[in-house]
Each structure stands twice: as structure tokens, then as C-alpha cells.
Design an enzyme around this catalytic site. Structure first.
Site, mmCIF file in Angstrom:
data_model
loop_
_atom_site.group_PDB
_atom_site.id
_atom_site.type_symbol
_atom_site.label_atom_id
_atom_site.label_comp_id
_atom_site.label_asym_id
_atom_site.label_seq_id
_atom_site.Cartn_x
_atom_site.Cartn_y
_atom_site.Cartn_z
ATOM 1 N N GLU A 139 0.827 -1.206 0.000
ATOM 2 C CA GLU A 139 0.000 0.000 0.000
ATOM 3 C C GLU A 139 0.864 1.259 0.000
ATOM 4 O O GLU A 139 1.605 1.506 0.952
ATOM 5 C CB GLU A 139 -0.918 0.052 1.224
ATOM 6 N N GLU B 191 -11.892 2.670 5.258
ATOM 7 C CA GLU B 191 -10.863 3.111 6.197
ATOM 8 C C GLU B 191 -10.948 4.627 6.321
ATOM 9 O O GLU B 191 -10.160 5.361 5.735
ATOM 10 C CB GLU B 191 -9.471 2.667 5.731
#
Length: 281
Positions: free
Chosen positions: A149, A248
Site C-alpha cells: 500500500e 478506512e
């Protein structure tokens, strides 16, 4: 096909103490999956039992951050920390196996304090590639996927090593293992590069997980901000995305009250309370 959403329990339902309670609340809200950053404080068997009771899949967890008091946030690209990384990875794999999770975010880590990014970039990339090859070999034995990520260094973390999807894609190409994928958080991608439509199309073959939050506040997708999420959801559907979309973000208030955007999405697709998300697990 309608998108499948995952509730990130490190961000959502913080009104409740403990991951099992948050997981149960996510299931009651209609989520078919959950994810969490570092869930090891909750015994794996307890979390798995909660997931099985609720009929929810655990979709993602992270490798441990390392020594947070020393400023670490991941170890995979940090020179001199290879042994600690392998130990952390094995702990994450053990936990993931116990809870039935098949995806692990392999955290790259930060440029060490007192060093300049440009001066250590080559060594950090070489370390990252070495550790990712080790990761891929280990995860292949478990039928698991490792995820990279990029985290933006303009707002969130100025010292994080991996900060653009372009860099992540280049690393993935150099490592060359099919069980390593891109975890694309649209919040970070927008801040670093924008051009989300083209980036999603370009990197779509590499994507193994997506996360969302509005920019710049990192709140609900329907909060004021730069991103047009109804358009982005339609784009992901048109591309044929079948993985999870991780939520998120930091709710502006009560988590459940802030899920109007998700209920609207389900209603617009003719779904009731996330029924397809649960059925498609």
C-alpha cells in the site's frame, strides 16, 4: 456486479470496546467482511469465533508495525531490520491463518530518522525487494496474498517509503511474484497523484484490495471533499472489480449514523442491507 464493502475496525465502530464487539456491529450494519490493522491484541480464536457467529469474513490485516516508540511503521523496506521483519511476518501469517484471513498488507516502513530519502532510497528498495520475495514464498505455502500500500507523504506520513502507486507497481514488477498485489487506498492516491480514473484503469490488473475515504478530511465518502464516489463506484463495477472495498475512514460522528452513503449504494443496486455482500463471500 455490486461492490463488496469491508468495515475497517481500526477506524469504524470505535464507540465499542474491542474487535469482537465492533465486528458484530459491522455485521448488524450489513457488512459481509471486516479488516483491521493490527488485531493481535485480540486473541485469534476469539476473533474467529465472533466472525463465525456473525457470518462475516476477515478480509485483511497488516504486518506488525515494529517498534512504534522508536517511530517505526512497518519493517519490510528498512535496512538492518530483516530479521525483525521476518519474525513480524511469521506472526502475521500465524494470526491470519487462525482467523481465516487470506490477505496481509506488508508494511514498507519509514525512511529512518536522521537520513535523507534520496540517500537511502536505493538500499531501501533493495531491502524491500529481498523481503517481498521472502514474503511471497512464505505466503504461497498458505494460499495467501501479500499487499503493498502506498501511503501519501504530503499529509499522512512524510517519511513513509512507499508513497505512490507508480512506485508500488515498479516494485511489484521487479519482485515478479503473482501472489503480491497492490492495495490502492483512493485517499492516498488522490493526494499524491489524482487522476484516479486513469490510475484505476492502468493498475487494475495489479489491484488486490481497495480502500476509501473522502479527501482531504478522511471522513465518510459522502462528506464534503474532492472525490465523487458514486462515479468511482460505477467505474469499479465497470472494470469488473470483485475484491473488497475497505472503509478506512474516520467517522465524523456515530459510525452507524454515518453509513447513509452505504445504505444509499445498496438501495441503488436493489440490495437489502448488504445482502449480496454477505452472499458473495
Amino acid at each position: 456486479m455490486a461492490l463488496r464493502f469491508s468495515a475497517n475496525l481500526s477506524w469504524l465502530f470505535q464507540e465499542l470496546p474491542g474487535l469482537p464487539a465492533r465486528l458484530e456491529a459491522a455485521a448488524a450494519a450489513g457488512f459481509g467482511a471486516v479488516e483491521a490493522a493490527w488485531p493481535a491484541a485480540c486473541p485469534a480464536l476469539e476473533l474467529r469465533a465472533a466472525a463465525e457467529r456473525a457470518g462475516v469474513r476477515i478480509a485483511l490485516l497488516n504486518t506488525p508495525p515494529g517498534d512504534q516508540e522508536a517511530g517505526e511503521l512497518g519493517l519490510a523496506a528498512v535496512p538492518g531490520r530483516q530479521a525483525a521483519f521476518r519474525q513480524a511476518l511469521e506472526a502475521a501469517v500465524h494470526y491470519a491463518r487462525a482467523v481465516g484471513c487470506r490477505r496481509i498488507h506488508v508494511m514498507a516502513g519509514r525512511v529512518p530518522l536522521g537520513t535523507e530519502r534520496a540517500a537511502v532510497a536505493g538500499e531501501m528498495e533493495a531491502t524491500f525487494i529481498e523481503n517481498l520475495r521472502y514474503t511471497a514464498d512464505l505466503l504461497s505455502q498458505e494460499d495467501m496474498i501479500g499487499l503493498l500500500e502506498p501511503i501519501n507523504n504530503r499529509i499522512t506520513d512524510p517519511r513513509y517509503f512507499l508513497n505512490t502507486p507508480h512506485h508500488a507497481a515498479a516494485i511489484l514488477e521487479k519482485v515478479g511474484r503473482p501472489n503480491l498485489k497492490l492495495q490502492l487506498d483512493l485517499f492516498h492516491c488522490q493526494i499524491m497523484d489524482g487522476n484516479l480514473s486513469r490510475n484505476l484503469e492502468t493498475y487494475f490488473p495489479l489491484i488486490g484490495h481497495i480502500q476509501i475515504a473522502q479527501v482531504p478530511g478522511r471522513h465518510e465518502p459522502d462528506s464534503p471533499g474532492e472525490l465523487n464516489f458514486p462515479y468511482l463506484f460505477e467505474l469499479l463495477e465497470s472494470l469488473g472489480y470483485t475484491g473488497y472495498v475497505g472503509c478506512e475512514y474516520a467517522p465524523k460522528g456515530d459510525t452507524l449514523e454515518g453509513l447513509g452513503w452505504l445504505r444509499s449504494y445498496w438501495e441503488s443496486r436493489g440490495l437489502q442491507h448488504g445482502a449480496t455482500s454477505k452472499a458473495a463471500k
